[in-house]
Design a protein around this motif. Structure first.
Motif, PDB file in Angstrom:
ATOM      1  N   TYR A 137     -98.656 -40.707  53.178  1.00 18.62           N
ATOM      2  CA  TYR A 137     -99.015 -40.786  51.758  1.00 18.62           C
ATOM      3  C   TYR A 137     -99.673 -39.489  51.294  1.00 18.62           C
ATOM      4  CZ  TYR A 137    -101.239 -42.298  47.425  1.00 18.62           C
ATOM      5  OH  TYR A 137    -101.643 -42.385  46.109  1.00 18.62           O
ATOM      6  N   SER A 138    -100.619 -38.984  52.078  1.00 17.70           N
ATOM      7  CA  SER A 138    -101.323 -37.746  51.709  1.00 17.70           C
ATOM      8  C   SER A 138    -100.354 -36.574  51.619  1.00 17.70           C
ATOM      9  CB  SER A 138    -102.424 -37.452  52.731  1.00 17.70           C
ATOM     10  OG  SER A 138    -103.385 -38.487  52.759  1.00 17.70           O
ATOM     11  N   ALA A 139     -99.419 -36.491  52.574  1.00 19.76           N
ATOM     12  CA  ALA A 139     -98.442 -35.398  52.566  1.00 19.76           C
ATOM     13  C   ALA A 139     -97.539 -35.471  51.347  1.00 19.76           C
ATOM     14  CB  ALA A 139     -97.608 -35.429  53.845  1.00 19.76           C
TER      15      ALA A 139
ATOM     16  N   TYR B 220     -89.758 -50.065  52.461  1.00 19.75           N
ATOM     17  CA  TYR B 220     -89.343 -51.234  51.674  1.00 19.75           C
ATOM     18  C   TYR B 220     -90.324 -51.549  50.545  1.00 19.75           C
ATOM     19  CZ  TYR B 220     -87.623 -55.874  50.510  1.00 19.75           C
ATOM     20  OH  TYR B 220     -87.130 -56.967  49.841  1.00 19.75           O
ATOM     21  N   MET B 221     -91.626 -51.625  50.874  1.00 22.92           N
ATOM     22  CA  MET B 221     -92.604 -52.078  49.873  1.00 22.92           C
ATOM     23  C   MET B 221     -93.434 -50.951  49.273  1.00 22.92           C
ATOM     24  SD  MET B 221     -95.271 -54.005  52.476  1.00 22.92           S
ATOM     25  CE  MET B 221     -96.336 -54.626  51.187  1.00 22.92           C
ATOM     26  N   GLY B 222     -93.273 -49.732  49.779  1.00 22.13           N
ATOM     27  CA  GLY B 222     -94.021 -48.606  49.234  1.00 22.13           C
ATOM     28  C   GLY B 222     -95.208 -48.231  50.086  1.00 22.13           C
ATOM     29  N   ARG B 223     -95.668 -46.984  49.895  1.00 17.11           N
ATOM     30  CA  ARG B 223     -96.785 -46.466  50.710  1.00 17.11           C
ATOM     31  C   ARG B 223     -98.104 -47.169  50.363  1.00 17.11           C
ATOM     32  NH1 ARG B 223     -92.139 -44.606  52.721  1.00 17.11           N
ATOM     33  NH2 ARG B 223     -91.734 -42.383  52.410  1.00 17.11           N
ATOM     34  N   ARG B 224     -98.334 -47.395  49.080  1.00 16.47           N
ATOM     35  CA  ARG B 224     -99.617 -47.949  48.638  1.00 16.47           C
ATOM     36  C   ARG B 224     -99.835 -49.362  49.167  1.00 16.47           C
ATOM     37  NH1 ARG B 224    -100.766 -49.239  42.370  1.00 16.47           N
ATOM     38  NH2 ARG B 224     -98.727 -50.171  42.718  1.00 16.47           N
ATOM     39  N   TYR B 225     -98.853 -50.233  49.030  1.00 17.81           N
ATOM     40  CA  TYR B 225     -99.028 -51.616  49.495  1.00 17.81           C
ATOM     41  C   TYR B 225     -99.096 -51.697  51.023  1.00 17.81           C
ATOM     42  CZ  TYR B 225     -98.364 -53.364  44.775  1.00 17.81           C
ATOM     43  OH  TYR B 225     -98.522 -53.632  43.431  1.00 17.81           O
ATOM     44  N   THR B 226     -98.529 -50.708  51.697  1.00 20.77           N
ATOM     45  CA  THR B 226     -98.646 -50.678  53.157  1.00 20.77           C
ATOM     46  C   THR B 226    -100.092 -50.394  53.573  1.00 20.77           C
ATOM     47  OG1 THR B 226     -96.366 -49.884  53.319  1.00 20.77           O
ATOM     48  CG2 THR B 226     -97.737 -49.636  55.276  1.00 20.77           C
TER      49      THR B 226
END
Length: 500
Positions: free
Chosen positions: A133-135, A82-88
Protein backbone atom coordinates in the motif's frame (compact mmCIF):
# COMPACT_ATOMS: atom_id res chain seq x y z
CA UNK A 1 5.11 2.59 -24.03
CA UNK A 2 5.46 3.48 -20.35
CA UNK A 3 6.39 7.07 -19.77
CA UNK A 4 9.71 7.84 -18.12
CA UNK A 5 8.82 11.42 -17.24
CA UNK A 6 7.57 11.04 -13.66
CA UNK A 7 10.87 11.83 -11.97
CA UNK A 8 11.32 14.95 -14.08
CA UNK A 9 7.91 16.42 -13.25
CA UNK A 10 7.59 15.72 -9.55
CA UNK A 11 9.22 17.69 -6.75
CA UNK A 12 11.83 15.22 -5.52
CA UNK A 13 12.67 17.05 -2.32
CA UNK A 14 9.11 17.73 -1.18
CA UNK A 15 7.36 14.96 0.71
CA UNK A 16 3.62 14.85 0.10
CA UNK A 17 1.89 15.20 3.48
CA UNK A 18 -1.25 13.28 2.52
CA UNK A 19 0.68 10.29 1.16
CA UNK A 20 2.91 10.34 4.26
CA UNK A 21 -0.12 10.35 6.58
CA UNK A 22 -1.65 7.39 4.73
CA UNK A 23 1.61 5.41 4.90
CA UNK A 24 1.96 6.18 8.61
CA UNK A 25 -1.55 4.90 9.35
CA UNK A 26 -0.97 1.76 7.29
CA UNK A 27 2.28 1.19 9.19
CA UNK A 28 0.50 1.18 12.55
CA UNK A 29 -0.40 -2.48 11.98
CA UNK A 30 3.34 -3.17 11.94
CA UNK A 31 3.74 -1.49 15.33
CA UNK A 32 1.21 -3.94 16.76
CA UNK A 33 3.03 -6.92 15.26
CA UNK A 34 6.39 -5.59 16.45
CA UNK A 35 4.96 -5.22 19.95
CA UNK A 36 3.98 -8.90 19.99
CA UNK A 37 7.48 -9.93 18.87
CA UNK A 38 9.18 -7.78 21.51
CA UNK A 39 6.84 -8.61 24.36
CA UNK A 40 7.17 -12.36 23.77
CA UNK A 41 10.87 -12.22 24.69
CA UNK A 42 9.85 -11.26 28.24
CA UNK A 43 6.55 -13.13 28.31
CA UNK A 44 8.04 -16.53 27.37
CA UNK A 45 9.90 -17.10 30.67
CA UNK A 46 6.75 -16.07 32.58
CA UNK A 47 4.57 -18.38 30.47
CA UNK A 48 7.04 -21.20 31.03
CA UNK A 49 6.88 -20.67 34.78
CA UNK A 50 3.10 -20.18 34.99
CA UNK A 51 1.99 -22.95 32.61
CA UNK A 52 4.92 -25.29 33.40
CA UNK A 53 5.96 -25.86 29.76
CA UNK A 54 9.30 -27.23 28.50
CA UNK A 55 11.72 -25.68 25.96
CA UNK A 56 10.01 -27.41 23.02
CA UNK A 57 6.60 -25.95 23.88
CA UNK A 58 8.26 -22.60 24.49
CA UNK A 59 9.76 -22.70 20.97
CA UNK A 60 6.35 -23.69 19.57
CA UNK A 61 4.65 -20.76 21.33
CA UNK A 62 7.24 -18.41 19.89
CA UNK A 63 7.21 -19.79 16.35
CA UNK A 64 3.60 -20.82 15.68
CA UNK A 65 2.61 -17.20 15.04
CA UNK A 66 5.02 -17.08 12.12
CA UNK A 67 3.86 -20.40 10.70
CA UNK A 68 0.31 -19.07 10.67
CA UNK A 69 1.59 -15.77 9.26
CA UNK A 70 2.95 -17.79 6.34
CA UNK A 71 -0.60 -18.94 5.59
CA UNK A 72 -1.93 -15.40 6.05
CA UNK A 73 0.64 -13.87 3.71
CA UNK A 74 -0.18 -16.37 0.95
CA UNK A 75 -3.90 -15.62 1.30
CA UNK A 76 -3.29 -11.87 1.49
CA UNK A 77 -2.00 -11.47 -2.04
CA UNK A 78 -5.15 -12.74 -3.74
CA UNK A 79 -7.36 -11.17 -1.06
CA UNK A 80 -5.90 -7.69 -1.60
CA UNK A 81 -6.27 -8.07 -5.37
CA UNK A 82 -9.94 -8.96 -4.87
CA UNK A 83 -11.13 -6.64 -2.08
CA UNK A 84 -8.51 -3.88 -2.24
CA UNK A 85 -5.49 -2.85 -0.18
CA UNK A 86 -7.42 -0.81 2.39
CA UNK A 87 -9.93 -3.48 3.42
CA UNK A 88 -7.11 -6.02 3.64
CA UNK A 89 -5.47 -3.82 6.32
CA UNK A 90 -8.81 -3.72 8.17
CA UNK A 91 -9.00 -7.52 8.00
CA UNK A 92 -5.44 -7.82 9.35
CA UNK A 93 -6.21 -5.53 12.31
CA UNK A 94 -9.45 -7.41 13.06
CA UNK A 95 -7.69 -10.80 13.13
CA UNK A 96 -4.98 -9.45 15.41
CA UNK A 97 -7.65 -7.98 17.71
CA UNK A 98 -9.33 -11.39 18.08
CA UNK A 99 -6.00 -13.16 18.57
CA UNK A 100 -4.90 -10.69 21.26
CA UNK A 101 -8.15 -11.15 23.20
CA UNK A 102 -7.74 -14.95 23.13
CA UNK A 103 -4.06 -14.73 24.20
CA UNK A 104 -4.92 -12.35 27.03
CA UNK A 105 -7.59 -14.75 28.29
CA UNK A 106 -5.54 -18.00 27.89
CA UNK A 107 -6.37 -20.32 30.82
CA UNK A 108 -4.17 -23.01 29.23
CA UNK A 109 -1.36 -23.61 26.76
CA UNK A 110 -3.82 -24.85 24.11
CA UNK A 111 -5.88 -21.64 24.26
CA UNK A 112 -2.69 -19.57 24.10
CA UNK A 113 -1.64 -21.40 20.94
CA UNK A 114 -5.09 -20.83 19.42
CA UNK A 115 -4.79 -17.11 20.03
CA UNK A 116 -1.32 -17.01 18.53
CA UNK A 117 -2.55 -18.85 15.43
CA UNK A 118 -5.37 -16.34 14.87
CA UNK A 119 -3.03 -13.40 15.45
CA UNK A 120 -0.48 -15.04 13.16
CA UNK A 121 -2.85 -15.07 10.19
CA UNK A 122 -3.45 -11.36 10.82
CA UNK A 123 0.30 -10.77 10.94
CA UNK A 124 0.68 -12.45 7.56
CA UNK A 125 -1.91 -10.12 6.05
CA UNK A 126 -0.29 -7.08 7.69
CA UNK A 127 3.26 -7.83 6.60
CA UNK A 128 2.15 -8.30 3.01
CA UNK A 129 -0.19 -5.36 2.61
CA UNK A 130 1.40 -2.45 4.52
CA UNK A 131 4.54 -2.12 2.31
CA UNK A 132 2.53 -2.71 -0.89
CA UNK A 133 0.00 0.00 0.00
CA UNK A 134 2.77 2.46 0.95
CA UNK A 135 4.66 1.75 -2.29
CA UNK A 136 1.57 2.22 -4.44
CA UNK A 137 0.63 5.64 -3.08
CA UNK A 138 4.22 6.95 -3.09
CA UNK A 139 6.09 8.91 -5.73
CA UNK A 140 9.38 7.40 -6.92
CA UNK A 141 11.46 9.99 -5.04
CA UNK A 142 9.90 9.18 -1.64
CA UNK A 143 8.99 5.50 -2.08
CA UNK A 144 11.97 4.22 -0.10
CA UNK A 145 11.04 6.38 2.89
CA UNK A 146 7.32 5.62 2.87
CA UNK A 147 7.69 1.90 2.05
CA UNK A 148 10.16 1.46 4.92
CA UNK A 149 7.76 2.94 7.48
CA UNK A 150 6.25 -0.52 8.22
CA UNK A 151 9.72 -1.73 9.22
CA UNK A 152 10.12 1.36 11.40
CA UNK A 153 6.74 0.48 12.89
CA UNK A 154 7.97 -3.03 13.71
CA UNK A 155 11.06 -1.55 15.40
CA UNK A 156 8.97 0.87 17.48
CA UNK A 157 6.60 -1.97 18.39
CA UNK A 158 9.46 -4.19 19.52
CA UNK A 159 10.78 -1.37 21.70
CA UNK A 160 7.32 -0.91 23.24
CA UNK A 161 7.23 -4.67 23.84
CA UNK A 162 10.56 -4.59 25.67
CA UNK A 163 9.41 -1.64 27.77
CA UNK A 164 6.20 -3.50 28.56
CA UNK A 165 8.29 -6.45 29.74
CA UNK A 166 10.28 -4.16 32.00
CA UNK A 167 7.19 -2.61 33.63
CA UNK A 168 4.52 -5.34 33.62
CA UNK A 169 6.81 -8.18 34.77
CA UNK A 170 6.43 -6.80 38.30
CA UNK A 171 2.73 -7.76 38.35
CA UNK A 172 1.59 -11.14 39.78
CA UNK A 173 2.71 -14.01 37.57
CA UNK A 174 -0.79 -15.08 36.43
CA UNK A 175 -1.58 -11.50 35.30
CA UNK A 176 1.70 -10.17 33.92
CA UNK A 177 2.11 -12.14 30.68
CA UNK A 178 -1.63 -12.16 29.97
CA UNK A 179 -1.81 -8.36 30.14
CA UNK A 180 1.38 -8.11 28.05
CA UNK A 181 -0.22 -10.10 25.23
CA UNK A 182 -3.85 -8.97 25.57
CA UNK A 183 -3.23 -5.22 25.63
CA UNK A 184 -2.45 -5.25 21.87
CA UNK A 185 -6.21 -5.62 21.24
CA UNK A 186 -6.74 -1.92 22.03
CA UNK A 187 -4.66 -0.39 19.18
CA UNK A 188 -5.85 -3.14 16.82
CA UNK A 189 -9.50 -2.14 17.27
CA UNK A 190 -8.71 1.57 16.87
CA UNK A 191 -6.71 0.94 13.70
CA UNK A 192 -9.50 -1.07 12.05
CA UNK A 193 -11.77 2.00 12.21
CA UNK A 194 -9.13 4.61 11.30
CA UNK A 195 -8.06 2.75 8.14
CA UNK A 196 -11.59 3.09 6.75
CA UNK A 197 -10.91 6.83 6.43
CA UNK A 198 -7.88 6.20 4.18
CA UNK A 199 -8.07 6.26 0.35
CA UNK A 200 -7.67 3.12 -1.72
CA UNK A 201 -4.46 2.49 -3.69
CA UNK A 202 -4.74 4.33 -7.02
CA UNK A 203 -2.93 1.50 -8.80
CA UNK A 204 -5.46 -1.05 -7.53
CA UNK A 205 -8.32 1.24 -8.61
CA UNK A 206 -6.91 1.47 -12.13
CA UNK A 207 -6.61 -2.32 -12.30
CA UNK A 208 -10.38 -2.32 -11.64
CA UNK A 209 -10.96 0.27 -14.37
CA UNK A 210 -11.92 3.01 -11.85
CA UNK A 211 -9.95 5.78 -13.57
CA UNK A 212 -11.87 8.69 -12.07
CA UNK A 213 -11.39 7.52 -8.46
CA UNK A 214 -7.69 6.86 -9.08
CA UNK A 215 -7.22 10.31 -10.64
CA UNK A 216 -8.77 12.04 -7.61
CA UNK A 217 -6.54 10.13 -5.17
CA UNK A 218 -3.40 10.77 -7.25
CA UNK A 219 -4.14 14.50 -7.04
CA UNK A 220 -4.12 14.17 -3.25
CA UNK A 221 -0.90 12.14 -3.01
CA UNK A 222 1.03 14.20 -5.61
CA UNK A 223 2.64 17.61 -5.11
CA UNK A 224 1.44 19.11 -8.37
CA UNK A 225 -1.35 18.55 -10.89
CA UNK A 226 1.28 17.81 -13.55
CA UNK A 227 2.87 15.12 -11.38
CA UNK A 228 -0.53 13.50 -10.78
CA UNK A 229 -1.25 13.46 -14.52
CA UNK A 230 2.11 11.91 -15.33
CA UNK A 231 1.68 9.24 -12.67
CA UNK A 232 -1.83 8.48 -13.95
CA UNK A 233 -0.53 8.17 -17.51
CA UNK A 234 2.26 5.77 -16.47
CA UNK A 235 -0.08 3.56 -14.43
CA UNK A 236 -2.71 3.43 -17.19
CA UNK A 237 -0.05 2.45 -19.73
CA UNK A 238 1.23 -0.31 -17.46
CA UNK A 239 -2.36 -1.57 -17.00
CA UNK A 240 -2.89 -1.67 -20.78
CA UNK A 241 -5.38 1.22 -20.83
CA UNK A 242 -5.16 3.69 -23.71
CA UNK A 243 -4.13 7.09 -22.37
CA UNK A 244 -6.57 8.80 -24.71
CA UNK A 245 -9.44 7.28 -22.68
CA UNK A 246 -10.90 9.89 -20.31
CA UNK A 247 -13.87 7.91 -18.98
CA UNK A 248 -14.45 7.71 -15.19
CA UNK A 249 -14.89 3.92 -15.41
CA UNK A 250 -13.54 1.69 -18.17
CA UNK A 251 -13.68 -2.01 -18.86
CA UNK A 252 -10.28 -3.57 -18.19
CA UNK A 253 -9.44 -6.38 -20.60
CA UNK A 254 -6.91 -8.00 -18.28
CA UNK A 255 -8.21 -9.95 -15.31
CA UNK A 256 -8.34 -7.54 -12.39
CA UNK A 257 -8.87 -9.67 -9.30
CA UNK A 258 -5.59 -11.57 -9.38
CA UNK A 259 -6.74 -14.51 -11.50
CA UNK A 260 -3.92 -16.39 -13.20
CA UNK A 261 -1.18 -14.41 -11.46
CA UNK A 262 0.48 -17.41 -9.81
CA UNK A 263 0.68 -19.11 -13.20
CA UNK A 264 2.48 -16.06 -14.58
CA UNK A 265 4.73 -15.84 -11.52
CA UNK A 266 5.68 -19.49 -10.98
CA UNK A 267 4.76 -21.80 -13.84
CA UNK A 268 5.33 -19.68 -16.96
CA UNK A 269 7.31 -16.59 -15.91
CA UNK A 270 9.22 -14.44 -18.38
CA UNK A 271 12.99 -14.12 -17.67
CA UNK A 272 12.32 -10.67 -16.18
CA UNK A 273 9.58 -11.89 -13.82
CA UNK A 274 11.69 -14.92 -12.86
CA UNK A 275 14.55 -12.62 -11.85
CA UNK A 276 12.15 -10.46 -9.81
CA UNK A 277 10.78 -13.52 -8.01
CA UNK A 278 14.26 -14.88 -7.26
CA UNK A 279 15.31 -11.49 -5.89
CA UNK A 280 12.19 -11.19 -3.71
CA UNK A 281 12.42 -14.74 -2.34
CA UNK A 282 16.17 -14.44 -1.78
CA UNK A 283 16.07 -11.21 0.17
CA UNK A 284 13.23 -12.46 2.39
CA UNK A 285 15.00 -15.80 2.94
CA UNK A 286 18.26 -14.21 4.04
CA UNK A 287 16.62 -11.57 6.24
CA UNK A 288 15.87 -14.27 8.82
CA UNK A 289 18.40 -16.94 7.85
CA UNK A 290 21.04 -14.51 9.17
CA UNK A 291 19.61 -14.88 12.70
CA UNK A 292 17.89 -11.63 13.68
CA UNK A 293 14.88 -13.39 15.23
CA UNK A 294 17.17 -15.31 17.58
CA UNK A 295 18.48 -12.00 18.96
CA UNK A 296 15.09 -10.24 19.10
CA UNK A 297 13.15 -13.13 20.64
CA UNK A 298 15.80 -14.76 22.81
CA UNK A 299 17.96 -11.77 23.76
CA UNK A 300 17.37 -12.34 27.52
CA UNK A 301 18.75 -15.88 27.16
CA UNK A 302 21.72 -14.63 25.10
CA UNK A 303 22.62 -11.98 27.66
CA UNK A 304 22.15 -14.49 30.47
CA UNK A 305 24.64 -16.82 28.72
CA UNK A 306 26.99 -13.84 28.40
CA UNK A 307 26.88 -13.31 32.16
CA UNK A 308 23.94 -10.99 33.02
CA UNK A 309 22.01 -12.82 35.73
CA UNK A 310 20.09 -10.08 37.56
CA UNK A 311 16.51 -10.12 36.18
CA UNK A 312 16.05 -6.35 36.26
CA UNK A 313 19.42 -5.72 34.53
CA UNK A 314 18.60 -8.48 32.05
CA UNK A 315 15.39 -6.72 31.01
CA UNK A 316 17.16 -3.35 30.89
CA UNK A 317 19.95 -4.54 28.59
CA UNK A 318 17.28 -6.14 26.40
CA UNK A 319 15.56 -2.75 26.10
CA UNK A 320 18.86 -1.57 24.60
CA UNK A 321 18.29 -3.97 21.68
CA UNK A 322 14.93 -2.31 21.00
CA UNK A 323 16.38 1.21 21.22
CA UNK A 324 19.21 0.28 18.83
CA UNK A 325 16.80 -1.29 16.35
CA UNK A 326 14.38 1.65 16.36
CA UNK A 327 17.14 4.27 16.06
CA UNK A 328 18.86 2.52 13.14
CA UNK A 329 15.65 1.85 11.19
CA UNK A 330 14.76 5.54 11.63
CA UNK A 331 18.14 6.53 10.17
CA UNK A 332 17.66 4.03 7.32
CA UNK A 333 14.30 5.53 6.34
CA UNK A 334 15.98 8.93 5.98
CA UNK A 335 18.88 7.77 3.80
CA UNK A 336 17.32 4.96 1.76
CA UNK A 337 16.23 7.20 -1.13
CA UNK A 338 19.62 8.97 -1.17
CA UNK A 339 22.08 6.08 -0.88
CA UNK A 340 20.02 3.46 -2.69
CA UNK A 341 18.78 -0.04 -1.85
CA UNK A 342 21.69 -2.06 -3.24
CA UNK A 343 24.54 -0.09 -1.69
CA UNK A 344 22.84 0.11 1.70
CA UNK A 345 22.12 -3.62 1.90
CA UNK A 346 25.71 -4.54 0.92
CA UNK A 347 27.11 -2.26 3.64
CA UNK A 348 24.59 -3.68 6.10
CA UNK A 349 25.41 -7.34 5.51
CA UNK A 350 29.18 -6.72 5.56
CA UNK A 351 28.81 -5.18 9.03
CA UNK A 352 26.59 -8.05 10.15
CA UNK A 353 29.27 -10.59 9.18
CA UNK A 354 31.87 -8.83 11.32
CA UNK A 355 29.50 -8.41 14.29
CA UNK A 356 28.32 -12.05 14.21
CA UNK A 357 31.91 -13.33 14.01
CA UNK A 358 32.78 -11.27 17.09
CA UNK A 359 29.63 -12.33 18.98
CA UNK A 360 30.26 -16.00 18.23
CA UNK A 361 33.87 -15.68 19.40
CA UNK A 362 33.05 -13.89 22.68
CA UNK A 363 30.19 -16.26 23.56
CA UNK A 364 32.41 -19.28 22.83
CA UNK A 365 35.11 -17.81 25.08
CA UNK A 366 32.59 -17.23 27.89
CA UNK A 367 31.07 -20.69 27.44
CA UNK A 368 34.44 -22.27 28.19
CA UNK A 369 34.95 -20.31 31.41
CA UNK A 370 33.48 -20.93 34.85
CA UNK A 371 32.78 -17.19 35.23
CA UNK A 372 32.33 -14.49 32.61
CA UNK A 373 35.06 -11.79 32.67
CA UNK A 374 33.65 -8.26 32.59
CA UNK A 375 35.41 -7.38 29.34
CA UNK A 376 33.96 -10.43 27.59
CA UNK A 377 30.46 -9.57 28.85
CA UNK A 378 30.80 -5.97 27.61
CA UNK A 379 32.14 -7.13 24.23
CA UNK A 380 29.26 -9.63 23.85
CA UNK A 381 26.68 -6.93 24.51
CA UNK A 382 28.47 -4.50 22.16
CA UNK A 383 28.64 -7.16 19.42
CA UNK A 384 24.93 -7.89 19.82
CA UNK A 385 24.05 -4.21 19.56
CA UNK A 386 26.38 -3.83 16.54
CA UNK A 387 24.71 -6.74 14.77
CA UNK A 388 21.26 -5.28 15.45
CA UNK A 389 22.46 -1.87 14.25
CA UNK A 390 23.94 -3.12 10.97
CA UNK A 391 20.90 -5.32 10.29
CA UNK A 392 18.44 -2.49 10.80
CA UNK A 393 20.40 0.17 8.94
CA UNK A 394 20.04 -1.81 5.71
CA UNK A 395 18.75 -5.36 5.35
CA UNK A 396 15.65 -4.89 7.55
CA UNK A 397 14.04 -1.94 5.73
CA UNK A 398 15.40 -2.78 2.27
CA UNK A 399 13.80 -6.26 2.35
CA UNK A 400 10.29 -4.85 2.61
CA UNK A 401 10.82 -1.87 0.32
CA UNK A 402 12.49 -3.96 -2.39
CA UNK A 403 10.01 -6.80 -2.69
CA UNK A 404 7.01 -4.44 -2.55
CA UNK A 405 8.28 -2.28 -5.43
CA UNK A 406 9.89 -4.58 -8.02
CA UNK A 407 6.85 -6.47 -9.39
CA UNK A 408 4.51 -5.10 -12.08
CA UNK A 409 1.13 -3.86 -10.76
CA UNK A 410 -0.75 -7.01 -11.85
CA UNK A 411 1.78 -9.23 -10.04
CA UNK A 412 2.79 -7.02 -7.11
CA UNK A 413 0.46 -8.19 -4.34
CA UNK A 414 0.84 -11.93 -4.97
CA UNK A 415 4.54 -11.69 -5.85
CA UNK A 416 5.24 -9.83 -2.62
CA UNK A 417 3.06 -12.31 -0.70
CA UNK A 418 5.28 -15.20 -1.84
CA UNK A 419 8.30 -13.34 -0.50
CA UNK A 420 6.52 -12.67 2.80
CA UNK A 421 5.58 -16.36 3.08
CA UNK A 422 9.26 -17.31 2.74
CA UNK A 423 10.08 -14.61 5.30
CA UNK A 424 7.66 -16.05 7.83
CA UNK A 425 8.84 -19.60 7.15
CA UNK A 426 12.44 -18.66 7.92
CA UNK A 427 11.35 -16.62 10.93
CA UNK A 428 9.47 -19.64 12.28
CA UNK A 429 12.40 -21.96 11.51
CA UNK A 430 14.82 -19.78 13.50
CA UNK A 431 12.47 -19.01 16.41
CA UNK A 432 11.37 -22.65 16.78
CA UNK A 433 14.85 -24.18 16.52
CA UNK A 434 17.25 -21.70 18.16
CA UNK A 435 17.20 -23.28 21.61
CA UNK A 436 17.69 -26.73 20.10
CA UNK A 437 20.58 -25.46 17.94
CA UNK A 438 22.21 -23.91 21.01
CA UNK A 439 21.91 -27.23 22.87
CA UNK A 440 23.47 -29.04 19.88
CA UNK A 441 26.36 -26.74 18.86
CA UNK A 442 26.57 -24.18 21.74
CA UNK A 443 25.40 -20.58 21.60
CA UNK A 444 28.69 -19.42 20.07
CA UNK A 445 28.40 -22.06 17.36
CA UNK A 446 24.86 -20.87 16.56
CA UNK A 447 26.11 -17.36 15.83
CA UNK A 448 29.01 -18.66 13.75
CA UNK A 449 26.34 -20.46 11.71
CA UNK A 450 24.43 -17.20 11.24
CA UNK A 451 27.71 -15.54 10.25
CA UNK A 452 28.16 -18.14 7.49
CA UNK A 453 24.61 -17.50 6.26
CA UNK A 454 25.40 -13.78 6.13
CA UNK A 455 28.39 -14.46 3.84
CA UNK A 456 26.08 -16.36 1.47
CA UNK A 457 23.60 -13.47 1.68
CA UNK A 458 26.29 -10.97 0.66
CA UNK A 459 27.17 -13.05 -2.41
CA UNK A 460 23.50 -13.38 -3.40
CA UNK A 461 22.75 -9.68 -2.99
CA UNK A 462 25.83 -8.69 -5.00
CA UNK A 463 24.79 -10.73 -8.02
CA UNK A 464 20.97 -10.66 -7.92
CA UNK A 465 19.86 -7.26 -6.60
CA UNK A 466 19.95 -4.41 -9.15
CA UNK A 467 19.49 -0.85 -7.92
CA UNK A 468 15.90 0.46 -7.93
CA UNK A 469 16.44 3.90 -6.37
CA UNK A 470 14.56 6.68 -8.17
CA UNK A 471 12.76 4.36 -10.58
CA UNK A 472 8.99 4.49 -10.94
CA UNK A 473 7.05 1.30 -10.28
CA UNK A 474 6.27 1.18 -13.98
CA UNK A 475 10.01 1.19 -14.87
CA UNK A 476 10.89 -1.91 -12.83
CA UNK A 477 10.52 -4.30 -15.75
CA UNK A 478 13.29 -2.40 -17.54
CA UNK A 479 15.48 -2.56 -14.41
CA UNK A 480 15.16 -6.35 -14.33
CA UNK A 481 15.43 -6.90 -18.08
CA UNK A 482 18.77 -8.44 -19.05
CA UNK A 483 18.17 -7.52 -22.71
CA UNK A 484 17.70 -3.90 -21.72
CA UNK A 485 20.90 -3.96 -19.67
CA UNK A 486 22.86 -5.54 -22.53
CA UNK A 487 21.48 -2.93 -24.97
CA UNK A 488 22.45 -0.07 -22.65
CA UNK A 489 25.93 -1.55 -22.16
CA UNK A 490 26.35 -1.90 -25.95
CA UNK A 491 25.29 1.73 -26.47
CA UNK A 492 27.84 2.88 -23.89
CA UNK A 493 30.56 0.80 -25.56
CA UNK A 494 29.68 2.24 -29.00
CA UNK A 495 29.76 5.77 -27.59
CA UNK A 496 33.16 5.15 -26.01
CA UNK A 497 34.48 3.79 -29.32
CA UNK A 498 33.14 6.88 -31.11
CA UNK A 499 34.85 9.15 -28.60
CA UNK A 500 38.14 7.36 -29.25
Amino acid sequence: MVSMEEDNHESPTKLNKYATACALIASMISIIFGYDTGVMSGALPLIQEDLQINDTKQEMAAGVLNLCALVGSLLAGRTSDYMGRRYTIVLAASLFFIGSIVMGYSPSYAVLMTGRCIAGVGVGFALMIAPVYSAEISAASSRGLLSSLPELGIAIGILFGYLSNYTLAKLPLHLSWRIMLGIAAIPSSVLAFVVLKMPESPRWLIMQGRIGDAKRILQLVSNTKEEAENRLRDIKAAAGIDNSVEDEIVKVEKQSHGEGVLKELIFHPTPTVRWMLIAAIGIHFFEHATGIEAVILYSPKIFKKAGVHNKSKLRLVTVGVGVTKAACVLIATMILDKIGRRKLVLISVTGMIAALACLGSFLTFINNRAESPLWALVCSIASTYSYVAFFNIGLAPVTWVYSSEIFPSRLRAQGHSIGVAVNRLMNAAVSMSFLSIVNAITIGGAFFMFCGMSVLALIFFYFFLPETKGKTLEEMEDVFSRKKKMKNRAEVDLKNMGDV
